[in-house]
Design a protein around this motif. Sequence first.
Motif, PDB file in Angstrom:
ATOM      1  N   PRO A  82       0.859  -1.160   0.078  1.00  0.00           N
ATOM      2  CA  PRO A  82       0.144   0.061  -0.103  1.00  0.00           C
ATOM      3  C   PRO A  82       0.824   1.170  -0.069  1.00  0.00           C
ATOM      4  O   PRO A  82       2.070   1.153   0.379  1.00  0.00           O
ATOM      5  CB  PRO A  82      -0.868  -0.213   1.343  1.00  0.00           C
ATOM      6  CG  PRO A  82       0.189  -0.872   2.120  1.00  0.00           C
ATOM      7  CD  PRO A  82       0.695  -2.050   1.298  1.00  0.00           C
ATOM      8  N   GLU A  83       0.401   2.449  -0.445  1.00  0.00           N
ATOM      9  CA  GLU A  83       0.929   3.539  -0.174  1.00  0.00           C
ATOM     10  C   GLU A  83       1.018   3.779   1.289  1.00  0.00           C
ATOM     11  O   GLU A  83       2.340   4.465   1.524  1.00  0.00           O
ATOM     12  CB  GLU A  83       0.071   4.693  -0.916  1.00  0.00           C
ATOM     13  CG  GLU A  83       0.846   6.223  -0.752  1.00  0.00           C
ATOM     14  CD  GLU A  83       1.805   6.206  -1.942  1.00  0.00           C
ATOM     15  OE1 GLU A  83       2.346   7.216  -2.102  1.00  0.00           O
ATOM     16  OE2 GLU A  83       1.990   5.577  -3.114  1.00  0.00           O
ATOM     17  N   PHE A  84       0.116   3.825   1.947  1.00  0.00           N
ATOM     18  CA  PHE A  84       0.248   4.190   3.374  1.00  0.00           C
ATOM     19  C   PHE A  84      -0.261   2.793   4.098  1.00  0.00           C
ATOM     20  O   PHE A  84      -1.394   2.305   3.767  1.00  0.00           O
ATOM     21  CB  PHE A  84      -0.859   5.437   3.442  1.00  0.00           C
ATOM     22  CG  PHE A  84      -0.208   6.668   2.978  1.00  0.00           C
ATOM     23  CD1 PHE A  84       0.843   7.435   3.511  1.00  0.00           C
ATOM     24  CD2 PHE A  84      -0.991   7.129   2.108  1.00  0.00           C
ATOM     25  CE1 PHE A  84       1.073   8.584   2.947  1.00  0.00           C
ATOM     26  CE2 PHE A  84      -0.787   8.239   1.417  1.00  0.00           C
ATOM     27  CZ  PHE A  84       0.269   9.214   1.991  1.00  0.00           C
ATOM     28  N   LEU A  85       0.320   2.754   5.248  1.00  0.00           N
ATOM     29  CA  LEU A  85      -0.011   1.652   6.220  1.00  0.00           C
ATOM     30  C   LEU A  85      -0.196   2.279   7.600  1.00  0.00           C
ATOM     31  O   LEU A  85       0.747   2.864   8.209  1.00  0.00           O
ATOM     32  CB  LEU A  85       0.779   0.263   6.142  1.00  0.00           C
ATOM     33  CG  LEU A  85       0.425  -0.745   6.979  1.00  0.00           C
ATOM     34  CD1 LEU A  85      -0.920  -1.197   6.727  1.00  0.00           C
ATOM     35  CD2 LEU A  85       1.582  -1.967   6.793  1.00  0.00           C
ATOM     36  N   SER A  86      -1.459   2.457   8.059  1.00  0.00           N
ATOM     37  CA  SER A  86      -1.706   3.399   9.597  1.00  0.00           C
ATOM     38  C   SER A  86      -1.940   2.519  10.489  1.00  0.00           C
ATOM     39  O   SER A  86      -2.803   1.326  10.333  1.00  0.00           O
ATOM     40  CB  SER A  86      -2.706   4.437   9.100  1.00  0.00           C
ATOM     41  OG  SER A  86      -4.044   3.833   8.699  1.00  0.00           O
ATOM     42  N   PHE A  87      -1.706   2.659  11.638  1.00  0.00           N
ATOM     43  CA  PHE A  87      -1.802   2.117  12.929  1.00  0.00           C
ATOM     44  C   PHE A  87      -2.274   2.964  14.018  1.00  0.00           C
ATOM     45  O   PHE A  87      -1.915   4.178  14.062  1.00  0.00           O
ATOM     46  CB  PHE A  87      -0.638   1.217  13.513  1.00  0.00           C
ATOM     47  CG  PHE A  87       0.494   1.990  13.589  1.00  0.00           C
ATOM     48  CD1 PHE A  87       0.914   2.438  15.057  1.00  0.00           C
ATOM     49  CD2 PHE A  87       1.612   2.240  12.784  1.00  0.00           C
ATOM     50  CE1 PHE A  87       1.979   3.087  15.243  1.00  0.00           C
ATOM     51  CE2 PHE A  87       2.826   2.908  12.811  1.00  0.00           C
ATOM     52  CZ  PHE A  87       3.098   3.139  14.207  1.00  0.00           C
ATOM     53  N   HIS A  88      -3.216   2.657  15.077  1.00  0.00           N
ATOM     54  CA  HIS A  88      -3.487   3.534  16.151  1.00  0.00           C
ATOM     55  C   HIS A  88      -2.553   3.615  17.214  1.00  0.00           C
ATOM     56  O   HIS A  88      -1.952   2.570  17.614  1.00  0.00           O
ATOM     57  CB  HIS A  88      -4.904   2.838  16.773  1.00  0.00           C
ATOM     58  CG  HIS A  88      -6.182   3.217  15.802  1.00  0.00           C
ATOM     59  ND1 HIS A  88      -7.172   4.091  16.170  1.00  0.00           N
ATOM     60  CD2 HIS A  88      -6.573   2.817  14.765  1.00  0.00           C
ATOM     61  CE1 HIS A  88      -7.710   4.395  15.184  1.00  0.00           C
ATOM     62  NE2 HIS A  88      -7.741   3.330  14.194  1.00  0.00           N
ATOM     63  N   ILE A  89      -2.485   4.824  17.616  1.00  0.00           N
ATOM     64  CA  ILE A  89      -1.388   5.190  18.815  1.00  0.00           C
ATOM     65  C   ILE A  89      -1.947   4.474  20.100  1.00  0.00           C
ATOM     66  O   ILE A  89      -1.319   4.015  20.870  1.00  0.00           O
ATOM     67  CB  ILE A  89      -1.339   6.733  18.879  1.00  0.00           C
ATOM     68  CG1 ILE A  89      -0.238   6.892  19.705  1.00  0.00           C
ATOM     69  CG2 ILE A  89      -2.523   7.449  19.360  1.00  0.00           C
ATOM     70  CD1 ILE A  89       1.200   6.676  19.393  1.00  0.00           C
ATOM     71  N   GLU A  90      -3.185   4.434  20.088  1.00  0.00           N
ATOM     72  CA  GLU A  90      -4.024   3.918  21.203  1.00  0.00           C
ATOM     73  C   GLU A  90      -3.530   2.629  21.614  1.00  0.00           C
ATOM     74  O   GLU A  90      -3.855   2.023  22.496  1.00  0.00           O
ATOM     75  CB  GLU A  90      -5.492   3.908  21.268  1.00  0.00           C
ATOM     76  CG  GLU A  90      -5.965   5.622  21.110  1.00  0.00           C
ATOM     77  CD  GLU A  90      -6.190   5.893  19.671  1.00  0.00           C
ATOM     78  OE1 GLU A  90      -6.542   6.959  19.625  1.00  0.00           O
ATOM     79  OE2 GLU A  90      -5.656   5.237  18.859  1.00  0.00           O
TER      80      GLU A  90
END
Length: 211
Positions: A82-90
């Motif tokens: 993917p272009e971006f792979l995001s994860f939650h700081i929580e």
Amino acid sequence: MLVAPSILSADFGKLESEIKAICEAGCDFIHIDVMDGHFVPNLTLGPVVVHSVAKAASKPLDIHLMVQNNSFFVELFAPFKPEFLSFHIEEEKHANRLAQKIREYGIKPAIVLNPHTNLDSIEYLLEFVDMVLLMSVNPGFGGQKFIPNVLDKIKNLKDKIELRNPNCLIEVDGGVCDRNIESLKKAGADIVVAGSYIFGGDYKERIESLR
């Protein structure tokens, strides 16, 4: 404004044609919500389905992890590039390490904040990520109403980004539509995620209305 339709609102009975249709309609990214039933009370897409999405898509993927055990899921989905792979700081105790792991796969790391999460929690992460995703609904389900005070949060985040990492993008996800897009632009958003709004009408017209 860049637009990333969320396929959570697509018709999964004809997912391949839905993906091709929104790409032809002019979207910039395909937003994929991965939920594990633990971090949020819903289950969505596994790697088998995302593999099919990746094959059908002519636009880059934007994968949003809403999971526990982020590192495990990064390894599952990194092969789709993917272009971006995001994860939650929580849900991440070692955010710098995970961001570096994502970057080593040749993917841009991104951090996500729930509506109630304070920006201070990511101030010292900004130089290590390429995007911050601000949730403007509580994650887990599509079709929710936009939380207006996220607009102030976008403005405050923009100020922090200008100091720490001016190239970092701001993405907003949740309740985005033609009624709040101008406010989002003015606040400083760079990318918007929209699901039910885009898939609830003519795809091209709805995407253009968010530009």
